[in-house]
Design an enzyme around this catalytic site. Structure first.
Site, PDB file in Angstrom:
ATOM      1  N   CYS A   2      40.118  68.808   4.979  1.00 29.97           N
ATOM      2  CA  CYS A   2      40.458  67.330   5.023  1.00 29.97           C
ATOM      3  C   CYS A   2      40.523  66.811   3.618  1.00 29.97           C
ATOM      4  CB  CYS A   2      39.522  66.448   6.001  1.00 29.97           C
ATOM      5  SG  CYS A   2      39.269  67.151   7.705  1.00 29.97           S
ATOM      6  N   ARG A  27      45.767  68.991   1.642  1.00 26.26           N
ATOM      7  CA  ARG A  27      44.174  69.470   2.063  1.00 26.26           C
ATOM      8  C   ARG A  27      44.240  69.350   3.725  1.00 26.26           C
ATOM      9  NH1 ARG A  27      39.803  70.071  -1.586  1.00 26.26           N
ATOM     10  NH2 ARG A  27      38.440  69.657   0.139  1.00 26.26           N
ATOM     11  N   TRP A  74      42.635  67.577   8.893  1.00 29.36           N
ATOM     12  CA  TRP A  74      42.945  68.824   9.355  1.00 29.36           C
ATOM     13  C   TRP A  74      42.448  68.934  10.582  1.00 29.36           C
ATOM     14  CZ3 TRP A  74      40.681  73.539  10.520  1.00 29.36           C
ATOM     15  CH2 TRP A  74      41.766  74.605  10.700  1.00 29.36           C
ATOM     16  N   ASN A 100      34.500  65.572   5.845  1.00 33.13           N
ATOM     17  CA  ASN A 100      35.146  66.805   5.485  1.00 33.13           C
ATOM     18  C   ASN A 100      34.017  67.894   5.923  1.00 33.13           C
ATOM     19  OD1 ASN A 100      36.714  69.060   4.878  1.00 33.13           O
ATOM     20  ND2 ASN A 100      36.511  68.953   2.949  1.00 33.13           N
ATOM     21  N   GLY A 101      34.365  68.904   6.829  1.00 36.39           N
ATOM     22  CA  GLY A 101      33.245  69.846   7.124  1.00 36.39           C
ATOM     23  C   GLY A 101      33.266  69.675   8.893  1.00 36.39           C
ATOM     24  N   GLU A 491      51.101  90.827   1.945  1.00 36.89           N
ATOM     25  CA  GLU A 491      51.260  89.316   1.441  1.00 36.89           C
ATOM     26  C   GLU A 491      52.627  88.790   1.850  1.00 36.89           C
ATOM     27  OE1 GLU A 491      49.520  87.045   0.411  1.00 36.89           O
ATOM     28  OE2 GLU A 491      50.736  85.776  -0.817  1.00 36.89           O
ATOM     29  N   LYS A 495      53.430  85.236   3.981  1.00 35.60           N
ATOM     30  CA  LYS A 495      54.111  84.315   3.516  1.00 35.60           C
ATOM     31  C   LYS A 495      55.163  83.903   4.619  1.00 35.60           C
ATOM     32  CE  LYS A 495      52.630  82.994  -0.378  1.00 35.60           C
ATOM     33  NZ  LYS A 495      51.041  83.397   0.231  1.00 35.60           N
ATOM     34  N   GLU A 498      53.503  81.960   7.250  1.00 43.53           N
ATOM     35  CA  GLU A 498      52.973  80.692   7.126  1.00 43.53           C
ATOM     36  C   GLU A 498      53.879  79.650   6.898  1.00 43.53           C
ATOM     37  OE1 GLU A 498      49.971  80.570   3.818  1.00 43.53           O
ATOM     38  OE2 GLU A 498      50.997  81.915   2.764  1.00 43.53           O
ATOM     39  N   HIS A 514      53.340 105.988  13.465  1.00 48.22           N
ATOM     40  CA  HIS A 514      52.316 105.641  14.694  1.00 48.22           C
ATOM     41  C   HIS A 514      52.181 104.659  15.718  1.00 48.22           C
ATOM     42  CE1 HIS A 514      50.374 109.105  12.341  1.00 48.22           C
ATOM     43  NE2 HIS A 514      50.788 108.476  11.149  1.00 48.22           N
ATOM     44  N   LYS A 613      45.498  73.470   2.623  1.00 49.58           N
ATOM     45  CA  LYS A 613      45.252  74.231   1.306  1.00 49.58           C
ATOM     46  C   LYS A 613      43.853  75.070   1.194  1.00 49.58           C
ATOM     47  CE  LYS A 613      46.626  75.473  -2.633  1.00 49.58           C
ATOM     48  NZ  LYS A 613      47.827  76.799  -2.576  1.00 49.58           N
TER      49      LYS A 613
END
Ligand code: F6R
Length: 618
Positions: A2, A27, A74, A100-101, A491, A495, A498, A514, A613
Site C-alpha cells: 500500500c 504500490r 492493495w 501498510n503491512g 520471465e 510478463k 501479469e 515430458h 509494485k
C-alpha cells in the site's frame, strides 16, 4: 504494497495528499482514502473503492484542513470496498490511521477490544486488520495516555511488519508515523514550514529532496517545522535529514503511453549507468570501488546462492549461470519464500546474493534475515533503492542506477540486476584468480556491448506489435528456452501473465516432451527463444516437435538466421550476441511482446489487476 502519505503545514492538505497518492499508486490501487483535520480539530474522511480518479472526484466536496493522511490500498484483509479503504477511524471518531503491512494478531486484538466496543454499543466498521490500531490507540487515550504513548503502546502490541501514519483530532498540528519490521519504508520530507510523510520518495520529490528514512522501531512525531523520533527504548532525538539525488522528471511518463513502455526504452541508459565505472579495462577490474566486501571474503567463497522473487528470481537464475560460467565456482539459485522455510543448509563459505529491485520484498528480506541468524554468511544485496531494507541487512550492496521504476512490471531493473550480477561474477572470478586479465578484459568488453544489444532489441517494437496483433486473442502461450535462455522463457511467461492476463508457461525446451507437449494444438502458440549458441540444434529439434503438433511457432533468434526463419511460422530477429549475453538481446523483445499483447487487449498495463509494485506482505 500500500502507499501512505501524510502532510502537516500551512496549505490545504487534501490536494497535496492526493497528488502524493497519485505518485504512489503503483504500490496499490484497489481503493484509496484521505483524512484531513482542520485547526479546530474537525475531521473529514473520504474513501473510495477503485482507482484514485474515483477519490479525486469525491474530495472536491471535502472541507479543507492543513493536516492529513492518505492511503492507496492493495487489499489483504477484506475485499476492496469503500468501507475497507483506509484511513480507519477509532469508534470514538478521534483517531485515524493508515497502515501498510499485516497485523498478524488482529483476531486476538479484536477479541480483546470487543468488550470496549460492546460497552459503547459500537461495532467494527470494516473487515480489515488495520482497524484494531486506532481502537488500541483510542483505548489508551481514554486511559489517560498521551497520543505518542498510546501509539507506541499500540505498535508494541502488533505482531507482523507494519508501516503506519496516524493523526488525532485533539492534536491537529501534528501527524505521527511508525515503522515496525520490514513492511516497506516510511520517509519524512522536510519542507519550508511544512512536512510530508510517504512510503516512497516519488511522493515527496515535487516538494523536497531533504528527507529522513525511519528505522525499524521508530515512531516519528511531526509538526510543520520539526520531527522528533522516539525509539523503542523511549529515547528521543531530532533526526538529521539527508539530501537525495533524484530527479522528479525521472518519474514523469513523458511522451510514452505507459510507464512500462518508457521504462523499456530507458533500459540502454539504465544499463550504461549501472555499469559505468564498474567495468574497467586498463587494467581490467569489476566493481573495484563498489563492493564493500573484504578481499579475504571474496577469496574464501566456495559457493554462491542467489535468491529473489518474481522477475528478480529470474535474474537470480541467470546470475547463477554467470557465476558458474564466468567466476568458475559452484552456484545455485532459490526462491526466497521457499528457501527460508525449508531449513536450508548453506555450508561453509557460501556467499548469499539477494536480488530485489525494491529492496523491500518481505520474502527476500525474510530469507536474508534467516541467513544472518542461522548462518552468518556474507550477503550482497542487488537493489535499485539505496538505503532500502535489503541494503541494511546485507554486508555489501550493488546499487543499480536505473532511476525510479514506476510500471508495476519490472523491466529496466531486470536488465540492471543482470548487469550487476555479471559484474559480481567477474569480481569473484578475478578475486579468486580464476579469470586471467586477458579473459576478464574479454568478459568486460562483452558486457560493455550490452546497452547497444538492448537498444537494438527495442527497435523490434514494430515486429512485436505485428505478432501481438496476430496472437493477441490467444488464451495460452508456451515459452521455450534452453540454457541461459530458460530463465528468460520464464520471465517472458511472467510478463504475459501479469500484464496481458494470458496463461503462459515458461519451460526448459528439453522438458517440453515430458508432459507439456500434450497441450499443443493449432490454437496454442509457442514462443521459442532460439539465438545461435551451443544449444541451438537442440532448440530446433524442440521446435520441430512443436510444429509436428501443428502449434504455431514464433521464434526469436539471430537477425538474418535464414534456417530458423524458414523453419518457423513467425520470426523476430534480434542482434546476435555472445552466448553469455543473449539475455540482453532477447529481454526487450519478450517485454515488448507482452506489452503489445496487453495493448491489443486494452488492459491497464501500468496497474495490472491484483498486483502491486512492492510486495511487503507474505
Ligand atoms: C514482475 C515483478 C515482480 C517482482 C517481485 C520481486 O514484473 O515486478 O515479480 O519482480 O515482486 O520484487 P523485488 O525485485 O522488488 O524484490
Amino acid at each position: 504494497m500500500c502507499g501512505i502519505v501524510g502532510y502537516v503545514g500551512h496549505q490545504s492538505a487534501g490536494p497535496i495528499l492526493l497528488e502524493g497518492l497519485q505518485r504512489l499508486e503503483y504500490r496499490g490501487y484497489d481503493s484509496s482514502g484521505i483524512a484531513v483535520i482542520d485547526r479546530d480539530g474537525a475531521l473529514a474522511v473520504m474513501k473510495r473503492e477503485g482507482k484514485l480518479r474515483d477519490l479525486q472526484a469525491a474530495i472536491q466536496q471535502m472541507p479543507s484542513g492543513a493536516t492529513g493522511i492518505g492511503h492507496t490500498r492493495w487489499a489483504t484483509h477484506g475485499q476492496p470496498s469503500d468501507r475497507n479503504a483506509h484511513p480507519h477511524a477509532s469508534s470514538s471518531g478521534d483517531v485515524i490511521v493508515v497502515q501498510n503491512g499485516i497485523v498478524e494478531n488482529y483476531r486476538e486484538l479484536r477479541a480483546e477490544l470487543q468488550d470496549q466496543l460492546d460497552a459503547e454499543g459500537r461495532s467494527w466498521h470494516s473487515d480489515t486488520d488495520t482497524e484494531v490500531i486506532p481502537e488500541l490507540i483510542s483505548k489508551e487515550l481514554i486511559a489517560g495516555r498521551s497520543f505518542e504513548d498510546a501509539l507506541a503502546y499500540a505498535v508494541g502490541r502488533l505482531r507482523g511488519a507494519n508501516a503506519i501514519a496516524a493523526a488525532h483530532r485533539g492534536d491537529p498540528d501534528r501527524i505521527y508515523a511508525a515503522r515496525k519490521g520490514s513492511a516497506g519504508g516510511i520517509v519524512i520530507g522536510y519542507g519550508d514550514g511544512e512536512m510530508f510523510v510517504a512510503s516512497d520518495l516519488p511522493a515527496l520529490l515535487p516538494h523536497t529532496t531533504t528527507v529522513y528514512h525511519l528505522e525499524d522501531g521508530d515512531i516519528a512525531v511531526i509538526d510543520d517545522r520539526s520531527v522528533r523520533i522516539r525509539q523503542e527504548n523511549r529515547t528521543s532525538f531530532q533526526p538529521t535529514p539527508v539530501q537525495v539525488d533524484l530527479d522528479p522528471v525521472a518519474i514523469a511518463r513523458g511522451p510514452y503511453r505507459h510507464f512500462m513502455l518508457k521504462e523499456i526504452h530507458e533500459q540502454p541508459r539504465a544499463l550504461s549507468d549501472t555499469i559505468r565505472g564498474r567495468a574497467r579495462l586498463e587494467p581490467p577490474s569489476a566493481l573495484a570501488d563498489d563492493l564493500e566486501l573484504p578481499i579475504e571474503t571474496l577469496r574464501s567463497i566456495q559457493r554462491v546462492l542467489v535468491i529473489g522473487m518474481g522477475t528478480s528470481l529470474h535474474a537470480a537464475m541467470i546470475g547463477r549461470w554467470w557465476i558458474e560460467q564466468v567466476a568458475g565456482i559452484p552456484a545455485d539459485f532459490d526462491n526466497a519464500s521457499e528457501f527460508r522455510f525449508r531449513a536450508p543448509l548453506l555450508g561453509p563459505s557460501t556467499l548469499v546474493v539477494a536480488v530485489t529491485q525494491s529492496g523491500e520484498t518481505i520474502d527476500t528480506l525474510g530469507a536474508m534475515n534467516h541467513v544472518r541468524q542461522h548462518w552468518g554468511a556474507p550477503q550482497v544485496a542487488v537493489t535499485n533503492v539505496e538505503g532500502s531494507e535489503a541494503t541494511r541487512q546485507a554486508d555489501a550492496s550493488i546499487i543499480l542506477r536505473c532511476g525510479p521504476e514506476v510500471g508495476v512490471a519490472s523491466t529496466k531493473t531486470f536488465v540492471g540486476s543482470l548487469a550487476a550480477l555479471y559484474l559480481l561474477a567477474c569480481r569473484i572470478g578475478h578475486a579468486q584468480g580464476r579469470l586471467s586479465p586477458h579473459v576478464l578484459t574479454d568478459r568486460l568488453e562483452q558486457l560493455l556491448t550490452a546497452p547497444s544489444l538492448v537498444e537494438r532489441g527495442i527497435q523490434r517494437a514494430e515486429r512485436c506489435a505485428e505478432i501481438a496483433q496476430r496472437f493477441g486473442t490467444a488464451s495460452n502461450f508456451l515459452v521455450l528456452g534452453r540454457g541461459i535462455e530458460y530463465p528468460l522463457a520464464m520471465e517472458a511467461a511472467l510478463k504475459c501473465k501479469e500484464i496481458s492476463y494470458v496463461h503462459a508457461e515458461g519451460y526448459a525446451a528439453g522438458e517440453m516432451k515430458h508432459g507439456p507437449i500434450a497441450l499443443l494444438d493449432q490454437e496454442f502458440p509457442v514462443i521459442a527463444l532460439a539465438p545461435r549458441g551451443p544449444l541451438f540444434d537442440k532448440m530446433t529439434s524442440a521446435i520441430q516437435q512443436v510444429s509436428a503438433r501443428r502449434a504455431p511457432v514464433i521464434a526469436i533468434g539471430d537477425e538474418g538466421d535464414k534456417d530458423l526463419s524458414e523453419l518457423v511460422d513467425h520470426f523476430i530477429g534480434v542482434p546476435p550476441a555472445p552466448p553469455l549475453l543473449t539475455p540482453f538481446s532477447l529481454t526487450p523483445v519478450i517485454q515488448l511482446l507482452a506489452y503489445q499483447i496487453a495493448l491489443t487487449r486494452g488492459l491497464d498495463i501500468d496497474q495490472p489487476r491484483n498486483l502491486a509494485k512492492t510486495v511487503t506482505v507474505e
